[in-house]
Design a protein around this motif. Structure first.
Motif, short mmCIF file in Angstrom:
data_model
loop_
_atom_site.label_atom_id
_atom_site.label_comp_id
_atom_site.label_asym_id
_atom_site.label_seq_id
_atom_site.Cartn_x
_atom_site.Cartn_y
_atom_site.Cartn_z
N ASN A 1 -15.05 10.39 0.73
CA ASN A 1 -14.00 10.52 -0.28
C ASN A 1 -14.00 11.94 -0.80
O ASN A 1 -15.04 12.44 -1.24
CB ASN A 1 -14.30 9.52 -1.41
CG ASN A 1 -13.23 9.55 -2.47
OD1 ASN A 1 -13.05 10.56 -3.14
ND2 ASN A 1 -12.54 8.44 -2.62
N PHE B 1 -0.98 7.02 -2.52
CA PHE B 1 -2.23 6.53 -3.13
C PHE B 1 -3.42 6.90 -2.24
O PHE B 1 -4.44 7.41 -2.72
CB PHE B 1 -2.20 5.01 -3.33
CG PHE B 1 -3.56 4.46 -3.70
CD1 PHE B 1 -3.98 4.49 -5.02
CD2 PHE B 1 -4.43 3.98 -2.73
CE1 PHE B 1 -5.26 4.02 -5.37
CE2 PHE B 1 -5.70 3.52 -3.06
CZ PHE B 1 -6.11 3.54 -4.38
N SER C 1 0.87 -1.19 0.00
CA SER C 1 0.00 0.00 0.00
C SER C 1 0.90 1.23 0.00
O SER C 1 2.11 1.11 0.20
CB SER C 1 -0.86 -0.02 1.26
OG SER C 1 -1.72 1.08 1.32
N SER C 2 0.32 2.41 -0.23
CA SER C 2 1.15 3.62 -0.16
C SER C 2 0.34 4.81 0.34
O SER C 2 -0.84 4.96 -0.01
CB SER C 2 1.78 3.93 -1.52
OG SER C 2 0.91 4.72 -2.29
N ARG D 1 -5.83 -4.23 1.26
CA ARG D 1 -5.18 -3.04 0.68
C ARG D 1 -6.19 -2.01 0.20
O ARG D 1 -5.97 -0.81 0.29
CB ARG D 1 -4.31 -3.52 -0.49
CG ARG D 1 -3.51 -2.47 -1.22
CD ARG D 1 -2.60 -3.23 -2.17
NE ARG D 1 -1.82 -2.41 -3.04
CZ ARG D 1 -2.06 -2.29 -4.35
NH1 ARG D 1 -3.09 -2.90 -4.90
NH2 ARG D 1 -1.26 -1.55 -5.08
N GLY E 1 -15.27 0.04 -4.68
CA GLY E 1 -15.20 1.51 -4.58
C GLY E 1 -15.51 2.24 -5.88
O GLY E 1 -16.22 3.24 -5.87
N ARG E 2 -14.97 1.72 -6.98
CA ARG E 2 -15.21 2.36 -8.29
C ARG E 2 -16.68 2.36 -8.66
O ARG E 2 -17.24 3.35 -9.13
CB ARG E 2 -14.43 1.63 -9.38
CG ARG E 2 -12.99 2.03 -9.48
CD ARG E 2 -12.88 3.28 -10.27
NE ARG E 2 -11.90 4.14 -9.63
CZ ARG E 2 -11.06 4.92 -10.27
NH1 ARG E 2 -11.05 4.95 -11.57
NH2 ARG E 2 -10.23 5.69 -9.60
N GLN F 1 -16.00 -3.33 -0.21
CA GLN F 1 -16.77 -2.57 -1.21
C GLN F 1 -16.12 -2.64 -2.58
O GLN F 1 -14.95 -2.98 -2.73
CB GLN F 1 -16.90 -1.10 -0.78
CG GLN F 1 -15.59 -0.33 -0.84
CD GLN F 1 -15.78 1.19 -0.69
OE1 GLN F 1 -16.88 1.70 -0.72
NE2 GLN F 1 -14.67 1.90 -0.54
N CYS G 1 -24.07 4.54 6.44
CA CYS G 1 -23.56 5.92 6.44
C CYS G 1 -24.67 6.96 6.50
O CYS G 1 -24.38 8.14 6.72
CB CYS G 1 -22.68 6.16 5.22
SG CYS G 1 -21.14 5.27 5.36
N1 COA Z 1 -2.11 1.51 -2.17
C1 COA Z 1 -1.63 1.59 -3.40
N2 COA Z 1 -2.35 1.27 -4.50
C2 COA Z 1 -3.60 0.84 -4.32
C3 COA Z 1 -4.17 0.70 -3.03
C4 COA Z 1 -3.38 1.06 -1.92
N3 COA Z 1 -3.84 0.97 -0.67
N4 COA Z 1 -5.43 0.25 -3.15
C5 COA Z 1 -5.67 0.10 -4.47
N5 COA Z 1 -4.56 0.44 -5.17
C6 COA Z 1 -4.35 0.41 -6.62
C7 COA Z 1 -5.28 -0.60 -7.29
O1 COA Z 1 -4.67 -1.88 -7.31
C8 COA Z 1 -5.42 -0.02 -8.67
O2 COA Z 1 -4.28 -0.37 -9.44
P1 COA Z 1 -4.43 -0.70 -11.01
O3 COA Z 1 -4.93 0.57 -11.63
O4 COA Z 1 -3.04 -1.08 -11.39
O5 COA Z 1 -5.43 -1.82 -11.07
C9 COA Z 1 -5.36 1.49 -8.46
O6 COA Z 1 -4.72 1.68 -7.18
C10 COA Z 1 -6.72 2.14 -8.43
O7 COA Z 1 -7.58 1.39 -7.55
P2 COA Z 1 -9.09 1.75 -7.36
O8 COA Z 1 -9.69 0.80 -6.37
O9 COA Z 1 -9.73 1.88 -8.70
O10 COA Z 1 -8.94 3.17 -6.64
P3 COA Z 1 -9.97 4.35 -6.57
O11 COA Z 1 -9.41 5.52 -7.23
O12 COA Z 1 -11.35 3.93 -6.94
O13 COA Z 1 -9.98 4.67 -5.00
C11 COA Z 1 -11.40 4.32 -3.12
C12 COA Z 1 -10.38 3.69 -4.08
C13 COA Z 1 -11.93 3.24 -2.18
C14 COA Z 1 -10.68 5.38 -2.30
C15 COA Z 1 -12.54 4.96 -3.91
O14 COA Z 1 -13.01 4.08 -4.90
C16 COA Z 1 -13.73 5.40 -3.08
O15 COA Z 1 -13.59 6.04 -2.07
N6 COA Z 1 -14.93 5.15 -3.60
C17 COA Z 1 -16.16 5.62 -2.98
C18 COA Z 1 -16.44 4.72 -1.86
C19 COA Z 1 -17.46 5.23 -0.91
O16 COA Z 1 -17.87 6.36 -0.85
N7 COA Z 1 -17.90 4.30 -0.12
C20 COA Z 1 -18.77 4.58 0.91
C21 COA Z 1 -18.27 3.82 2.04
S1 COA Z 1 -19.32 4.02 3.38
#
Ligand code: COA
Length: 373
Positions: free
Chosen positions: A301, A57, A53-54, A195, A263-264, A261, A156
């Protein structure tokens, strides 16, 4: 016509803070351990290795920089990866009730309402730590409020839905003053080994006092002008934790029993629902989005919130219009919009409008238009 106000709010901040860097360091140690322990099957291409993880990100994808937790011990240990919360004796105040009581005391003080003048307590949050007796009834006893108390869960949107229940109880004549409490103890349900979601949640408690307008004494009061709630079933945000889990011992601890979840998908599906929901509410109430001084939005988010703000108000909107608290608190489930409301409503003048809006699992959306008294 009975008019209703939110006359005070309160915030309880848990004692421990966890930064992204701390979380990422422990997650990456867990990844090393996992990959070492499974080295052979990974080498044989029978199992995919875990990736690091990072912090970069996390901050870019979510806006989250840190979060608070009630218990930090265990969360950062790569061999444990959960808060170590000891079982409490049944005659002690539960952790969730203790969080709620602190937030409630601040809300009552701001509303200038005594506990004994409250005739309904609603505890509303994403999870309650037990099914019964209700956490709300425990808080009722701890504070000495009158009348009745009950728990309700709408993920939520729990806080906004509960405020709507409080308003309806007052309008229906079954209560005069309602305390809505949101003890969001999210860390035990967070999968710190995942992650995609290990960084998402934080613990917190919020509370608001809702009362008949003519009873309100507080200079902090806001009139409720309009409420609107909606739900639409989705599996994209889910936890399978429940009382039936123990009946299948082989699967009782699988990761689907924690928050998970897509997320996307949530982003893509929920955003248009939020726009449509708000547009309809504003049209019905003949309110233009530009009339709002502030949007106290759900805090899941930062990118999601920026989309909502841009859709409603266009480009170049200043930060104070839709304040962000998730950088410090992370996603605090239903409490997020109430934290924003609590921290950013002191500068309102009589007649100015604000929007309290939550969205999340279910799917669920709750929005409340408020006008400063
Ligand atoms: N560290 C580094 N990289 C990570 C990572 C982490 N912790 N988690 C995922 N990645 C990578 C993924 O593997 C993916 O890599 P790829 O493009 O090579 O496949 C890339 O980052 C993008 O991942 P993705 O899951 O598409 O990220 P995202 O931009 O959608 O962000 C969330 C993730 C969860 C932050 C976002 O989708 C979100 O917040 N969505 C709304 C969720 C929400 O409101 N939920 C309500 C909950 S109550």
């Amino acid at each position: 016509m009975i008019k209703v106000v939110i006359s005070g709010s309160g915030l309880f901040i848990p004692p421990h803070s966890v930064s992204n860097d701390e979380l990422v360091m422990s997650y990456n140690s867990y990844v090393d351990l996992y990959n070492q322990q499974h080295a052979q099957v990974i080498a044989d291409n029978q199992l995919a290795p875990l990736s690091y993880s990072s912090s970069e990100f996390i901050e870019k994808a979510s806006g989250i920089q840190s979060r608070y937790v009630m218990v930090k011990e265990g969360i950062l240990d790569p061999e444990i990866m959960m808060p170590l919360i000891a079982d409490q004796p049944s005659d002690e105040l539960s952790m969730q009730a203790s969080m709620g009581v602190e937030a409630a005391k601040s809300a009552l003080a701001q509303a200038q309402v005594n506990a004994e003048d409250i005739d309904l307590v609603i505890v509303a949050c994403a999870y309650t730590q037990r099914a019964y007796p209700a956490i709300a009834i425990e808080i009722q006893q701890a504070l000495g409020t009158k009348g009745v108390a009950y728990d309700m869960l709408v993920a939520c949107s729990s806080a906004t839905f509960a405020i709507v229940n409080a308003i309806n109880a007052i309008k229906g004549g079954t209560a005069n003053r309602v305390l809505v409490v949101n003890p969001e103890l999210t860390s035990p349900q967070s999968n710190f080994k995942d992650r995609d979601s290990h960084f998402i949640f934080g613990d917190v408690a919020t509370a608001v006092v809702v009362e008949r307008q003519e009873l309100a004494q507080s200079e902090h009061a806001f009139n409720v002008l309009s409420t609107s709630c909606m739900t639409d079933y989705s599996n994209n945000i889910r936890s399978n934790f429940g009382f039936v889990n123990r009946c299948d011992p082989a699967n009782a601890q699988t990761p689907d029993k924690l928050f998970h979840q897509q997320g996307r998908k949530v982003f893509k599906e929920l955003l248009p629902m939020i726009y449509r929901h708000l547009e309809t509410q504003f049209e019905n109430e003949q309110i233009q989005p530009e009339e709002f001084k502030r949007l106290w939005l759900h805090q899941a988010n930062i990118n999601m919130n920026m989309f909502v703000v841009k859709k409603l108000l266009g480009d170049g909107v200043d930060e104070l219009t839709a304040p962000v608290v998730l950088n410090e608190f992370a996603n605090t489930a239903s409490a997020g919009s109430i934290i924003a409301f609590n921290k950013f409503n002191d500068d309102f003048k009589t007649g100015e409008l604000g929007l309290l809006c939550s969205f999340g699992a279910g799917y669920s959306i709750g929005s409340i238009v408020l006008e400063k008294c």
